[in-house]
Scaffold this motif. Structure first.
Motif, PDB file in Angstrom:
ATOM      1  N   VAL A 187      13.176  -4.113   5.525  1.00 49.86           N
ATOM      2  CA  VAL A 187      12.287  -3.417   4.606  1.00 49.86           C
ATOM      3  C   VAL A 187      13.071  -2.251   4.019  1.00 49.86           C
ATOM      4  N   THR A 188      12.861  -2.023   2.740  1.00 48.85           N
ATOM      5  CA  THR A 188      13.580  -0.974   2.027  1.00 48.85           C
ATOM      6  C   THR A 188      12.589  -0.057   1.335  1.00 48.85           C
ATOM      7  N   LEU A 189      12.920   1.206   1.320  1.00 48.57           N
ATOM      8  CA  LEU A 189      12.092   2.185   0.617  1.00 48.57           C
ATOM      9  C   LEU A 189      12.974   2.882  -0.412  1.00 48.57           C
ATOM     10  N   GLN A 190      12.719   2.602  -1.668  1.00 53.06           N
ATOM     11  CA  GLN A 190      13.429   3.268  -2.753  1.00 53.06           C
ATOM     12  C   GLN A 190      12.622   4.509  -3.125  1.00 53.06           C
ATOM     13  N   MET A 191      13.251   5.664  -2.990  1.00 52.31           N
ATOM     14  CA  MET A 191      12.560   6.927  -3.227  1.00 52.31           C
ATOM     15  C   MET A 191      13.168   7.600  -4.451  1.00 52.31           C
ATOM     16  N   ASN A 192      12.364   7.786  -5.458  1.00 49.43           N
ATOM     17  CA  ASN A 192      12.807   8.412  -6.698  1.00 49.43           C
ATOM     18  C   ASN A 192      12.051   9.712  -6.939  1.00 49.43           C
ATOM     19  N   SER A 193      12.585  10.522  -7.826  1.00 50.21           N
ATOM     20  CA  SER A 193      11.946  11.797  -8.181  1.00 50.21           C
ATOM     21  C   SER A 193      11.557  12.582  -6.938  1.00 50.21           C
ATOM     22  N   LEU A 194      12.498  12.706  -6.038  1.00 48.34           N
ATOM     23  CA  LEU A 194      12.211  13.335  -4.757  1.00 48.34           C
ATOM     24  C   LEU A 194      11.887  14.812  -4.919  1.00 48.34           C
ATOM     25  N   LYS A 195      10.951  15.254  -4.096  1.00 51.14           N
ATOM     26  CA  LYS A 195      10.502  16.637  -4.088  1.00 51.14           C
ATOM     27  C   LYS A 195      10.823  17.257  -2.732  1.00 51.14           C
ATOM     28  N   SER A 196      10.794  18.570  -2.695  1.00 50.29           N
ATOM     29  CA  SER A 196      11.081  19.246  -1.437  1.00 50.29           C
ATOM     30  C   SER A 196      10.094  18.839  -0.348  1.00 50.29           C
ATOM     31  N   GLU A 197       8.873  18.546  -0.762  1.00 44.83           N
ATOM     32  CA  GLU A 197       7.857  18.163   0.220  1.00 44.83           C
ATOM     33  C   GLU A 197       8.044  16.747   0.760  1.00 44.83           C
ATOM     34  N   ASP A 198       8.991  16.001   0.201  1.00 46.32           N
ATOM     35  CA  ASP A 198       9.302  14.681   0.739  1.00 46.32           C
ATOM     36  C   ASP A 198      10.268  14.769   1.914  1.00 46.32           C
ATOM     37  N   ALA A 199      10.841  15.920   2.138  1.00 47.42           N
ATOM     38  CA  ALA A 199      11.783  16.079   3.242  1.00 47.42           C
ATOM     39  C   ALA A 199      11.075  15.868   4.568  1.00 47.42           C
ATOM     40  N   ALA A 200      11.644  15.015   5.383  1.00 48.34           N
ATOM     41  CA  ALA A 200      11.031  14.671   6.670  1.00 48.34           C
ATOM     42  C   ALA A 200      11.942  13.701   7.396  1.00 48.34           C
TER      43      ALA A 200
ATOM     44  N   GLY B 201       0.854  -1.175   0.000  1.00 46.89           N
ATOM     45  CA  GLY B 201       0.000   0.000   0.000  1.00 46.89           C
ATOM     46  C   GLY B 201       0.887   1.221   0.000  1.00 46.89           C
ATOM     47  N   TYR B 202       0.461   2.238  -0.734  1.00 45.23           N
ATOM     48  CA  TYR B 202       1.229   3.473  -0.838  1.00 45.23           C
ATOM     49  C   TYR B 202       0.307   4.665  -0.620  1.00 45.23           C
ATOM     50  N   ALA B 203       0.842   5.682   0.008  1.00 43.66           N
ATOM     51  CA  ALA B 203       0.123   6.947   0.068  1.00 43.66           C
ATOM     52  C   ALA B 203       0.072   7.547  -1.329  1.00 43.66           C
ATOM     53  N   ASP B 204      -0.993   8.248  -1.633  1.00 40.89           N
ATOM     54  CA  ASP B 204      -1.133   8.849  -2.958  1.00 40.89           C
ATOM     55  C   ASP B 204       0.025   9.790  -3.283  1.00 40.89           C
ATOM     56  N   SER B 205       0.537  10.437  -2.273  1.00 37.29           N
ATOM     57  CA  SER B 205       1.591  11.429  -2.482  1.00 37.29           C
ATOM     58  C   SER B 205       2.902  10.823  -2.972  1.00 37.29           C
ATOM     59  N   VAL B 206       3.077   9.517  -2.782  1.00 37.53           N
ATOM     60  CA  VAL B 206       4.338   8.884  -3.183  1.00 37.53           C
ATOM     61  C   VAL B 206       4.145   7.808  -4.245  1.00 37.53           C
ATOM     62  N   LYS B 207       2.913   7.515  -4.568  1.00 39.25           N
ATOM     63  CA  LYS B 207       2.631   6.448  -5.521  1.00 39.25           C
ATOM     64  C   LYS B 207       3.275   6.747  -6.867  1.00 39.25           C
ATOM     65  N   GLY B 208       3.960   5.756  -7.412  1.00 35.93           N
ATOM     66  CA  GLY B 208       4.647   5.933  -8.682  1.00 35.93           C
ATOM     67  C   GLY B 208       6.062   6.459  -8.560  1.00 35.93           C
ATOM     68  N   ARG B 209       6.420   6.954  -7.375  1.00 37.88           N
ATOM     69  CA  ARG B 209       7.775   7.478  -7.172  1.00 37.88           C
ATOM     70  C   ARG B 209       8.551   6.637  -6.156  1.00 37.88           C
ATOM     71  N   PHE B 210       7.866   6.120  -5.170  1.00 37.03           N
ATOM     72  CA  PHE B 210       8.503   5.322  -4.124  1.00 37.03           C
ATOM     73  C   PHE B 210       8.159   3.849  -4.332  1.00 37.03           C
ATOM     74  N   ARG B 211       9.084   3.005  -3.922  1.00 36.60           N
ATOM     75  CA  ARG B 211       8.838   1.568  -4.009  1.00 36.60           C
ATOM     76  C   ARG B 211       9.325   0.897  -2.735  1.00 36.60           C
ATOM     77  N   ILE B 212       8.440   0.124  -2.133  1.00 37.41           N
ATOM     78  CA  ILE B 212       8.780  -0.587  -0.912  1.00 37.41           C
ATOM     79  C   ILE B 212       9.062  -2.040  -1.248  1.00 37.41           C
ATOM     80  N   SER B 213      10.036  -2.610  -0.550  1.00 41.20           N
ATOM     81  CA  SER B 213      10.365  -4.016  -0.758  1.00 41.20           C
ATOM     82  C   SER B 213      10.758  -4.646   0.574  1.00 41.20           C
ATOM     83  N   ARG B 214      10.679  -5.959   0.625  1.00 44.67           N
ATOM     84  CA  ARG B 214      10.980  -6.693   1.858  1.00 44.67           C
ATOM     85  C   ARG B 214      11.932  -7.842   1.565  1.00 44.67           C
ATOM     86  N   ASP B 215      12.688  -8.166   2.567  1.00 47.64           N
ATOM     87  CA  ASP B 215      13.438  -9.413   2.592  1.00 47.64           C
ATOM     88  C   ASP B 215      13.027 -10.101   3.877  1.00 47.64           C
ATOM     89  N   ASN B 216      12.063 -10.991   3.769  1.00 51.29           N
ATOM     90  CA  ASN B 216      11.516 -11.624   4.966  1.00 51.29           C
ATOM     91  C   ASN B 216      12.560 -12.447   5.701  1.00 51.29           C
TER      92      ASN B 216
END
Length: 126
Positions: free
Chosen positions: A78-91, A58-73
């Motif tokens: 858990v990994t979060l690949q963040m692409n096309s980062l925007k200033s509003e992603d800063a946190a 599941g992804y928040a609308d604000s990151v859908k298409g730019r972020f990708r979550i993956s797991r190694d059980n």
């Protein structure tokens, strides 16, 4: 008890990419899903993405298409690949994990998650 430790935060220019990782240790056998939240000072914690042990996402609308979550059980990571980062992603980004069943899990509700990491800072600036 479960411990979550994040890594990978830092400074990136707008449009750039960053990869966050989180490792779970301790009594982690009951974890059913892991995910990410983020928080800007003075604002509420915001859900970003969650992935179940079985691969549901599941992804928040604000990151859908730019972020990708993956797991190694096997490694409890858990990994979060963040692409096309925007200033509003800063946190500050927090890793989180839950013992709740996926189909009952309200992904966006912080109180659905049982464990939290200390957070890692992501700064997006030129």
């Amino acid at each position: 008890q479960v411990q979550l430790v994040e890594s990978g935060g830092g400074l990136v220019q707008p449009g750039g990419s960053l990869r966050l990782s989180c490792a779970a240790s301790g009594d982690s056998a009951g974890i059913t899903a892991m995910g990410w939240y983020r928080q800007v000072p003075g604002q509420q914690r915001e859900w970003v993405a969650t992935m179940s042990n079985g691969g549901n996402t599941g992804y928040a609308d604000s990151v859908k298409g730019r972020f990708r979550i993956s797991r190694d059980n096997a490694k409890n990571t858990v990994t979060l690949q963040m692409n096309s980062l925007k200033s509003e992603d800063a946190a500050v980004y927090y890793c989180t994990a839950t013992n709740r069943a996926w189909k009952l899990l309200r992904l966006w509700a912080p109180n659905e998650y049982d464990y939290w990491g200390q957070g890692t800072q992501v700064t997006v600036s030129s």
